[in-house]
Each structure stands twice: as structure tokens, then as C-alpha cells.
Enzyme design. Structure first.
Site, short mmCIF file in Angstrom:
data_model
loop_
_atom_site.label_atom_id
_atom_site.label_comp_id
_atom_site.label_asym_id
_atom_site.label_seq_id
_atom_site.Cartn_x
_atom_site.Cartn_y
_atom_site.Cartn_z
N GLU A 115 0.87 -1.32 -0.04
CA GLU A 115 0.08 0.04 0.01
C GLU A 115 1.00 1.28 0.09
O GLU A 115 1.99 1.35 0.56
CB GLU A 115 -0.89 -0.12 1.08
N CYS B 192 3.19 8.90 0.67
CA CYS B 192 3.80 7.97 1.90
C CYS B 192 4.05 6.54 1.08
O CYS B 192 3.23 5.87 0.64
CB CYS B 192 2.80 7.75 3.14
N CYS C 132 6.67 -6.23 7.38
CA CYS C 132 7.78 -5.52 8.03
C CYS C 132 8.37 -6.69 9.17
O CYS C 132 7.45 -7.37 9.74
CB CYS C 132 7.21 -4.49 8.82
N CYS D 132 6.58 -4.02 16.07
CA CYS D 132 6.34 -3.13 16.93
C CYS D 132 4.86 -3.28 17.54
O CYS D 132 3.90 -3.86 16.58
CB CYS D 132 6.29 -1.61 16.38
N CYS E 177 1.28 -1.51 15.67
CA CYS E 177 1.46 -1.41 14.38
C CYS E 177 0.90 -2.77 13.59
O CYS E 177 1.34 -3.94 13.93
CB CYS E 177 2.91 -1.21 13.72
N CYS F 205 -1.31 6.08 9.91
CA CYS F 205 -0.01 5.30 10.42
C CYS F 205 -0.07 3.81 11.12
O CYS F 205 -1.14 3.86 11.82
CB CYS F 205 0.96 5.99 11.42
N1 SAH Z 1 9.36 1.37 9.96
C1 SAH Z 1 9.49 2.75 9.95
C2 SAH Z 1 8.38 3.42 9.34
C3 SAH Z 1 6.89 2.96 10.01
S1 SAH Z 1 5.44 4.14 9.73
C4 SAH Z 1 9.32 3.43 11.40
O1 SAH Z 1 9.16 2.55 12.24
O2 SAH Z 1 9.52 4.59 11.65
C5 SAH Z 1 5.86 5.44 10.28
C6 SAH Z 1 5.34 5.60 11.81
O3 SAH Z 1 3.88 5.23 12.05
C7 SAH Z 1 6.47 4.92 12.80
O4 SAH Z 1 6.50 6.16 14.03
C8 SAH Z 1 5.41 3.85 13.42
O5 SAH Z 1 5.85 3.67 14.74
C9 SAH Z 1 3.99 4.79 13.33
N2 SAH Z 1 2.82 3.77 13.66
C10 SAH Z 1 3.02 2.74 13.43
N3 SAH Z 1 1.75 2.00 14.10
C11 SAH Z 1 0.94 3.05 14.38
C12 SAH Z 1 -0.30 3.15 14.81
N4 SAH Z 1 -1.26 1.96 15.18
N5 SAH Z 1 -0.77 4.34 15.29
C13 SAH Z 1 -0.12 5.51 14.96
N6 SAH Z 1 1.26 5.19 14.61
C14 SAH Z 1 1.69 4.25 14.37
#
Ligand code: SAH
Length: 363
Positions: free
Chosen positions: A94, A111, A118, A122, A125, A341
Site C-alpha cells: 500500500e 507515503c 515488516c 512493533c 502496528c 500510520c
Molecule cells: N518502520 C518505520 C516506518 C513506519 S510507519 C518506522 O518505524 O519509523 C511510520 C510511523 O507510524 C512510525 O513512527 C510508526 O511507529 C508509526 N505507527 C505504527 N503503528 C501506528 C499506529 N497504530 N498508530 C499510530 N502510529 C503508528
């Protein structure tokens, strides 16, 4: 013996020049090809009308150009558009178009994903739940930009790119940086690295490599916690690259004048959003030219955390501001179409759990 035709979408300008030269074609056609593919969004050789018919036929038999296919294109009430794209091997990713309408001029952000799934896992996420299916190639990363820019009328307008889609860009370092070089070419989309933000969980060797790149994107670090223990729980790669090592690398990072590092901080109600967390964050960031981007959790089924109330978010932000940190709260865009995000996920194709994948990374 026929070898597969080289894919022009995977070549940097200088590689394309060499490929042409190797086939006794003039090098300067590389620039024309870049212009067609990147600036005009044209990938059929037959439509490249400033090339001779003979050359077009030749290119057709010698090369291919692979472009991600749009499967669906959903528009959110706030104008955000989420694209589901299909790659050559039918895997899906996406990418999101985010319009913004500040008082001055409109601003557009794309984006983009760097991996299918991934490995970072986390805890908050959705993409992390998929595990890593595979890295994207440089052509697939840059291809998302070509496709979205063409679909949203941005081929001849400035726009920003955030590497904040699916995947961890520093876990796919070489392809990500190659894609940025391809996008930067003045014969193509000419996206300056100043318009690109790379967001990472903080893979320390990757940060150190990035610090030596001649052309550096802006850097955003996904911090999300203020103690090692808490970060170990929320962001599993912290066990290998702890908070202290990441912040050390940040302190050494060669920032240009007036530039700052962005620290992203997902706010999870009752977990990391207390005034003590905010004060610890201030301390951690002291001595770093930092700004903080607070991201109130975008909740999703299967994510065991809650989004804090606006009052809690404001209280957290106020403590940072009181200590002279620049702080912004990320608006969550496209939530109604799961484009916000941490909400990007493509079902199917999951082979191992994210935790299993991570175990591989941590070895
Ligand atoms: N792998 C990269 C890009 C990830 S997406 C990173 O970790 O930075 C970009 C941001 O969205 C990251 O800061 C990630 O932690 C955040 N993110 C992930 N899941 C989320 C959620 N459910 N709500 C809000 N932000 C989230």
C-alpha cells in the site's frame, strides 16, 4: 540462450547509460528514457515519440519496464487516497497520497512502502503483525512514486515523500537509497532529498551509514518510549539497538544548518503518555537538535492499546513545549479507509509471524 530483458525501472541513470552503450546505442537516450518514464509516466516504448522507430523497436526487444499496478484506489473523506498496488510477483503493498491545504500553498505528500510487510513487530502496528514477506526492489520503491504522482496529477508539481508506509527502510538500506537516487535525477522527477523523510525504528549501523551519505534525506526516529525496558516491550529491535545507542548515533549525526531530527512518539493511553514520560523524553533529547512529532495511536482490531484523549495528548505536548522542544501532533489522515500510520496491511502471503522474523534479524 535468451537472458531476461533488463528492467529499466531498476536502473539508475548511469546504469541505464551503460546498458545502452553495451548494446551499441547512444548514451544520451538514457535521459530521454528517464524523462518518459519518470516525468511523463509513459512506459510503453512505442509512445516515446522523440525516439526513432528503429530504436523503439530495439528497446522493446531488449528491455522491459515494470510498474506496480493499481488494484484499488480509495479516497478518504479528508482527501487522503490509499492505493493498493500489485507487484510483478503478485505481492501487494500500500502507498498513500496525503493532500494538505495550509493557508499558503497546497502541499502534497506521498507515503511509500519499502518492504512487503515488516520484520520489526512493533506492538501497536498492524504491518508489524504481517511479518516480513520480502524487501522491495529499488524499482518497486521508486515505482510507487511514479504511479501515485501520475494518478494524482503531481508529475509536474513539487511534492514530499515520506518513507513511512509498510516496512523498515534501514532494513532494506541499499534498495531504499538507490530508489532515492533514481527519484532525484534531474531528468526524471527531480525530487530533492530535502523533500524526503526517512522514518526508522533506529537500526544503528544503518544510521551510521546514512550519516556518511552524500545526499541525505531528512531523518525521523520512531522513539515511542523513554526507558529501555518500555521500549524493549513496544519496539522489539530495541533489544539489539537500545535507546541509548540510537540517541548516541543521533548526537553524532551530521545535521545541516537549521535542520533538525524528528522524533516520532506514538501515544498509547496509560502506557507511555504520562507527565513522567514527557519529562523523561525532554531529558533524553537534551543536546540534540530535535523536534517531536506526537502520534496519538490509530487504533485497529488486534492492537492491544488505546488512543489517549485529546486532553492527555495536549498535556503531554505542553510539557515538551514548556521545555522549549518544538512539538507537533500528527493529524491522523485517512482513518476511514485504514490509510493512517500503522494501519497498512495486506492480508495473505504471511508465512512466518513477525516475532519469528525478528528472531532472524536479531541473530
Ligand atoms: N518502520 C518505520 C516506518 C513506519 S510507519 C518506522 O518505524 O519509523 C511510520 C510511523 O507510524 C512510525 O513512527 C510508526 O511507529 C508509526 N505507527 C505504527 N503503528 C501506528 C499506529 N497504530 N498508530 C499510530 N502510529 C503508528
Amino acid at each position: 540462450m535468451t537472458s531476461p530483458r533488463p528492467d529499466l525501472a531498476e536502473l539508475e541513470l548511469n546504469e541505464l547509460e551503460i546498458a545502452l552503450q553495451d548494446r551499441d546505442c547512444e548514451r544520451f537516450h538514457a535521459r530521454q528514457l528517464y524523462r518518459w518514464i519518470y516525468r511523463h509516466g509513459v512506459t510503453e516504448f512505442d509512445r516515446m515519440t522523440d525516439l526513432s522507430r528503429a530504436l523503439r523497436a530495439r528497446l522493446e526487444s531488449e528491455f522491459s519496464v515494470t510498474t506496480p499496478k493499481v488494484v484499488t484506489d480509495e479516497v478518504s473523506a479528508d482527501g487522503t487516497r490509499k492505493f493498493l498496488l500489485e507487484l510483478g510477483d503478485r505481492r501487494r503493498i500500500e502507498a498513500v497520497f496525503i493532500p494538505d491545504t495550509p493557508a499558503t500553498a497546497p502541499r502534497y505528500t506521498l507515503c511509500i512502502s519499502t518492504q512487503v510487510g515488516c520484520a520489526m513487530a512493533c506492538g501497536f502496528c498492524l504491518t508489524g503483525k504481517m511479518g516480513l514477506v520480502r524487501h522491495l526492489t529499488a524499482g518497486e520503491i521508486a515505482g510507487q512514486v511514479r504511479v501515485l504522482a501520475a494518478a494524482t496529477g503531481l508529475l509536474d508539481q513539487p511534492f514530499n515523500i515520506v518513507l513511512m508506509g509498510m516496512g523498515e527502510p534501514l532494513h532494506n538500506y541499499d534498495n531504499t537509497m538507490k530508489a532515492l537516487r533514481m527519484l532525484r535525477s534531474e531528468h526524471g522527477l527531480a525530487v530533492s532529498p530535502r523533500r524526503v523523510t526517512l522514518s526508522t525504528v533506529g537500526i544503528v549501523p544503518g544510521l551510521e551509514r546514512l550519516a556518511r551519505e552524500p545526499l541525505m534525506p531528512n531523518l525521523a526516529i520512531s522513539l515511542h518510549a523513554t526507558t529501555e525496558e518500555q521500549r524493549n516491550a513496544l519496539v522489539p529491535p530495541n533489544r539489539k539497538y537500545p535507546l541509548a545507542a540510537i540517541l548516541d548515533a543521533c548526537r553524532r549525526f551530521p545535521l545541516k544548518k537549521r535542520n533538525r531530527l524528528t522524533f516520532e512518539y506514538v501515544l498509547l493511553e496509560g502506557v507511555n503518555d504520562t507527565p513522567e514520560d514527557a519529562r523523561r523524553l525532554v531529558k533524553l533529547l537534551s543536546g540534540i537538535r530535535a523536534k517531536v512529532n506526537l502520534i496519538p495511536l490509530n487504533p485497529a482490531p488486534g492492537i492491544p492499546f488505546e488512543r489517549p484523549s485529546d486532553a492527555r495528548v495536549d498535556r503531554f505536548a505542553q510539557i515538551l513545549a514548556d521545555h522549549h522542544l518544538t512539538v507537533s501532533v500528527r493529524k491522523s489522515r485517512g482513518q476511514d479507509i485504514r490509510a493512517a500510520c500503522g494501519q497498512l496491511i495486506v492480508e495473505g502471503g504471511v508465512r512466518k509471524t513477525a516475532a519469528q522474523q525478528l528472531a532472524v534479524l536479531m541473530r
